[in-house]
Structure formats: structure tokens, C-alpha cells
Design an enzyme around this catalytic site. Sequence first.
Site, PDB file in Angstrom:
ATOM      1  CD1 TRP A   6      -2.816   1.497   0.855  1.00 59.13           C
ATOM      2  CD2 TRP A   6      -1.327   2.406   2.325  1.00 59.13           C
ATOM      3  NE1 TRP A   6      -3.330   2.836   1.044  1.00 59.13           N
ATOM      4  CE2 TRP A   6      -2.514   3.430   2.148  1.00 59.13           C
ATOM      5  CE3 TRP A   6      -0.309   2.642   3.233  1.00 59.13           C
ATOM      6  CZ2 TRP A   6      -2.707   4.686   3.072  1.00 59.13           C
ATOM      7  CZ3 TRP A   6      -0.629   3.931   3.904  1.00 59.13           C
ATOM      8  CH2 TRP A   6      -1.616   4.738   3.508  1.00 59.13           C
ATOM      9  CG  HIS A   7       3.569   2.552   3.019  1.00 58.63           C
ATOM     10  ND1 HIS A   7       2.794   1.414   3.815  1.00 58.63           N
ATOM     11  CD2 HIS A   7       3.477   3.429   4.049  1.00 58.63           C
ATOM     12  CE1 HIS A   7       2.534   1.748   5.137  1.00 58.63           C
ATOM     13  NE2 HIS A   7       2.888   3.091   5.397  1.00 58.63           N
ATOM     14  N   GLY A   8       3.685   1.719  -1.505  1.00 55.42           N
ATOM     15  CA  GLY A   8       4.355   1.787  -2.682  1.00 55.42           C
ATOM     16  C   GLY A   8       4.962   0.496  -3.094  1.00 55.42           C
TER      17      GLY A   8
END
Lengths: 349, 482
Positions: free
Chosen positions: B314-316
Amino acid sequence: MAQPITGAYLRAAAAKAALLICLVELTLRLLPASDGPYTTFDPRFALLKYDSRKQTDGYQTAGNLAQRRTRWHVNRQGWNSPYDYPPEARKPVLALVGNSYVEGMTQDLGQGLEGLLQRRLGDRYNCYSFGFSSARLSQDLNIARYVHQVFHPRILVLALFDTDVLSSVAAPGAPAQHTLAFRYAPGQVQEAPIRPFVPRWGIRVFEKLALVRYFAVNKQQPFAGDPVPAPDRPMQAEEQQAYTDILDYTFRRLRDEHPGTTVMLVLDAPRREIYAGTIQPRTLQARALIRAVAGRYGLQVVDLYGPMAARYRANGVKFNSDTDYHWNSCGFRVVADAVAEAVDRLQEP
Amino acid sequence: MPFPSLRYLLFLPTVFLLFLGVAERHRWLLLLAASLAFYAALDAPVLLLVLAAVTLSSYGFGWAIGAATDPRRCRRLTAGGILVNLAILAVMKYLPVLAQHWERLPGRTLVSVGVSYYVLQAIAYLVDVDLELEPPERHLGHFALYLAFFPKLLQGPIERAGDLLPQLKALRPPGRDQARAALFQIVRGLFLKVVLADRLRLLVDPVFAQVGAYAGPTLALAVYAFALQIYFDFAGYTDMALGAARLFGVRLTPNFDAPYLARSIPAFWRRWHISFSRWILDYLFKPLQFQWRDARAWGTSAALLVTFLLSGLWHGASGGFLVWGGLHGLYLAASVQYRPYQARWHQALGLGEGRLLAVGQRVLTFHLVCLAWVFFRAASLGEAWRVLAGLTHMTTGRAAGWDTLATRIREASESGSVVQELAVLGAGLALLAAGRAFASPERLRRFLAAPAWLRFPCYYLAVMGLVLFGYFSRPAFAYVRF
């Protein structure tokens, strides 16, 4: 029961906030926040310069606690210089034209390009500096016209930044500006009308607020004096065409409007790239175009890349201060040396 | 528009004054218009379209789920709504990354500011409606405001419909005490961001940009500094968001509770990015744990590992985030396995429930978190390994790189002075620690209610401190890119 926010409460809060802002303003005046001269508009030449009838002396400061302080003085002709410029000088005039770099307020009075060059050239020339903050290439052309009409220089030195060319073009439909801008269509460059600058009371007060000056100058973003950084991608065909057309127009006008004057373009070095030990394709492309077009019109180019790169390789000293991309004292020395050598090569007078 | 900016400094009081003046029934409309203007100020028109798409699809799906009587149809609608939201999130977040590698793909310049946060809110809403924890929202305007409310739009907190929607439907101006507390919170957030976080960046960025130039002690300093930087950055944003929301009578979820004082990794996640960790716990971990319940503790461990791997994603879309999530998943999975033996082991090792144990647990937890931060911050997995390998070079012949770091600090700082930067940083941290030790909520309330002549000098010092020592030209909040 929570006390509601009433009109009277809001008025009292606004008064306290105003008092707080006044105290901050006072503190920053004592610090002091950076100060600059008043701007005026000369309708004869449609030219922005400094107002010599108002405040003529002051200090520009840099750093969050105003650690670095430099003095400026507006001479009677409206430029930052320790001395006045008599129009009929006995010695030939070498005129420096450009933006804040040439204006030199980041250096103490007399320590900028004008002062250093005058010392290097001695009695041979009178060096006059016509720098005005945020002038682009188009405005340089405008300043050069004023210089030609009033001071008849033997040598005209124009400080040129490769990122400063396309920014001379006014956006389509944009209102007229206080400085000269170009209107561009492929193959066609026109000069946009200049809107006279009328200093309004509100703007004057705003400009002179220490709080505003502190945030604008002392707390400037790193490299705030830098022209817009060049993107690392090479110029595409259309952009390259526009770049060439603008250079062509400007350089042609410089040649045609200054007969008998040697026009010298001092091309700033891509200093970040020198420090990083690389050079972007776009930088190479822009510099090649400048050289080609300048050669077409017989304008001299003093490229600072060579001297700056060599000096940086030799001693690792940078040419701008830590948080300001303007030339520092070392940068100014390199520029003055390079220009003086170019003048020496002319073997004039 | 970023919070610490002149535009926001004008925007927030203007919206607040309008809010005080507008009729009660129009308050939601004012806040919705302000939120859209706030989002539009990012100069990325596509973001407004994405927000509209998420709002309309989630509203529609929510309404349809509420109207459906067949549980299987409900599940299908919920899955459909979640898929639509996830597809939007994937396009906005991962398409630019893929386009960097594959030139034929469009969308290299897409920005996804805020999308990750309101998409998670929308998914939570759909699941809650499906589980009949929340009724579907009938009022499109209220629902749009629930997703777009500007104080939490860019970086959360990720609010539940049950917490936020009722507040947005009954918007009330704050009382004087509440407004003062809100302003205090905004100033505290600003202090954390512009004085501490952005000053710590001076220590962190040069080291992570040129890992090979520094030896163990300098690298360790940079890792610790980054742990503090990201905390102050995010906590500063959250304070400003919570303060701004309080000005409109809305209470948002506090996202942090002194996370680096946690005595275990599970405790850390109860104190760090609280709204996000609650979200992944409720909407990812619990369903997985339920699926794998037969495997008991191993099922729980596996669910934690998968949950945190997904949280890394989700962060990247990078290996660093995946390893960061994986490490936290491993820590948590290990703690599940370790917990039954914890008391016995402590007894065997002679560790009583004393202060020393608490300190030891805090130090260990902090270092485990720091280890994961290395992967989070480094430019690539290779760089992260180089940092970890460099940390072992504590006493070898390699120069520590202090001179290089001092030069970089001088170059990047406003003052041009390493001494001043470190002194301000030290004073700021001391002030923060003193505030935590001595300023109880009751004392703070008493101070805010004290006469103006007593408060005014403090306000003056706070403002001067921010003006003189704050970095207002630094990049945006670190978490805004997620």
C-alpha cells in the site's frame, strides 16, 4: 457549557493577532530582515530601475538570523553602485547589463562584478553596472537600448543564462508586463507592449513590511535566485526552434542597435552540474545554440564553464553561497577575470 | 495545498470565519466546497475526477448493498464496490511506476495525493454497510464530505463512517476553549514539522543519498534521525489536521500515541498510524485470521505476515516497502509464537517486571523498528543492504564522514551553521520532552484559560521560534506520497 465564539470575541482575537504580528514585524526590523530599494519606472525608456529620490542606502541580509549582511546604494541614475555614472565620461564605457547577478546586491557595495572589473581594467574603462533583479533576456535588450542612448558604451557585456531565453516569452493572452517580453509564434518574434509601473501605496507598504521581506529574501528557498532549473530531457524540435528564434531576434537586435559597440555575452556555467561532475544533454544543446547564433551576428561569447570547472577541479570551492545560487565572492572573481581577459584580447583602446 | 504554506494560512481562517457565519443547514455545503477547492489547489484536475469517481461509485454501491435483501447479492455488491475502489487505487498508484519501466504505458505523470486514504475509507464504509454495522448514507453531499473533508484528505486519519458521518451531519461551531485548543494543536504540529522534522532531514538526506561516504556511527545517526524525522513529520501533519478539524467542531482519530515508547512491536502498532493499523486489523487481518482459524497460532502468524506485506505494498510498489512490511509482519508473527512462553522465559532469565525490563523492551522495540525503517527510507534494496553493511564498520579504517556531513548540513541549511542547526534541534527535542513530562492535559487547559497577559508572551515566543527556525521551503509531508 462551552462559551460560544461571538463577534466581540472574534474582534478581540483579531486585535490580539494584529498586535502579535506588529511585535514580530518590530523584531524582524531589529534583526534586520533584508531590505531593498524602491522600484520606479522611467517612461522615456519604458524601463524599470531603482528610485534614487527615495531610500538610496540599505542592507540586504541573508540567513535566518540575518547572518550575512551586504550594503547597497542606489546612485543618481537609479542603479546599485557606489558611484554615479556621468553620461559624458572621458574614458570609454564598459556597460554591464543583466539581472540580479549583475546588480550584485548579494555582495557588499563595490565587491560585485562592476567593482572587481573596474579594478582589473584600471583606467582604461569606466565600468557601469545596469543590473536589475529578475530581468530576463528580453528585458536585457530593453536595458541595453537605454544604455546605448544615454551612455554610448564601447563594450556592452550582457550576462546570459541558458535557462533565461524561453522565459522571455509571455504566455499567450497574458496581460502586458512592466518589463519587455516577447510574443512568439514559430518563426516570428515580436516585442510585447510594456505596461508602465505605477507604484501603489498598498504595494509599497507590502514590499516594505519586514515580515514579507524576511520570508521572501532571508527564508528564500535554496537556490531561489536561480533561473528555473533546466529539465534534464533534451529540447524537442519545437522547443529548439523557439529557443533559436528568440536568440536570433535578440542577438540581431543587439548587433543592429549597437553599431560600433562590441557586444560580449557572458554565459553562466551550469554550476550544479559542475559540482556533480556531469553535464545534461539539454545544457549542451542550449549552449551550442547560443554559440551558433551569437557567431552568426559576430557577438563575442565568454563561456564561464571552462574557468569555473577548472577552478572547481583545482580547489573544490563553490561559486555560490550555501543557500543562494547567486555568485558568491569566488564566483564574482572568476567572472571578472574571464571578462577582463576577454577585454584584454580585444586590445582596445 | 500544503498545510505549512501561505495559501493555507489564508484559507483556513477564511473557511473558519465563513463557517461561523453560515446557517447550520449549509455548513456541510461550505465544508464540501472548501474541501474541493483545497484539493483543486493541487493543480491536478485528474484528482478531482478520481475523488468524484470514488465518491459516486461507493455511494451507489453502498446504497445498493443497503437495498439488497439477498445476502449473496450483498456480498457480490460489496466485492464489486471494493474491486472498483482497488482498481482506481491501483491505476493511480502503480501505473506511474509501471510506466517508468514501460514507455508505451500512459500515466507516467499521474499523481495520487490523498487517493490511498479516501479509497481505504470508502472500502471500510462498504464493508461496514454490508455487515450492517452502518446504515447506507442517503445524503450524497454528506457522503462526499465524509470522503473529502479537507483536514484529513491528503494524509488521513482514515476515518470510519460511524465516527465521522454523524459529526458531519450535525456540524457545530467550536466553543472558545475548543478553538484555543485547536490552535494550540495546529501550532504544535507546525513546530513538529517545520522545526524538528525538516531540520532532521538535514542529517538524513545527505547520508542516504551517498551511503558509501559514511561509516557506521554516521549511518547509525542517520537511521535514528530518520526514525524521528518520519515520526515528527507525520505526527506534525496529524496535529495540524486534528486541530483544523476541531475548528469545525469535528474530532478526528489521533494517529499517534508516543509510538517509540512502546515495549513491543504489537504495542508499537497500537500507537503508530493508529487509524491505518486499525483499518488493516479490521479489514485485512481479521478476515484472514478467520479463514485460517483452524491453524490456530500459526494461522494468526500467517495472517499477520500477509497483512503487513500488503500494508507494505500500500505504501508503494517497491522492494523496500515490501521488505519493511514483511519485517513488521515477521516481528508480529514471531510475537504471536513467543507470547505463550514470554512469562516463563522472563522468569528463567530472572527478569522481573521492573523499570530495567521496560527500558530494555523499549530499546529493543525501537531498534527493530529502526531496522525496518532502513528499507523504508533507502532508495533501493541494494542501498538498504549497503546501509546495514556499513553499520557494522564502526571501528574500521573508513572515515566516519563527519566532515562531509557537516559540509552538507552547511550547504543545505538556512543558517549555514552546523552548530546553530544542532542547537535548535537539541532545544526543540528538549522542549518536546519537557512538554510531554510536565504538560498534562489539565495543565494545558488551565494555561489556555489563563489571562491574555500570561499567554501572550508565550504566543509571541512560539511564533518567533517558528518564523526564525522553521523550514518553510522544504518538500511536502513524507506520508503525503502514500
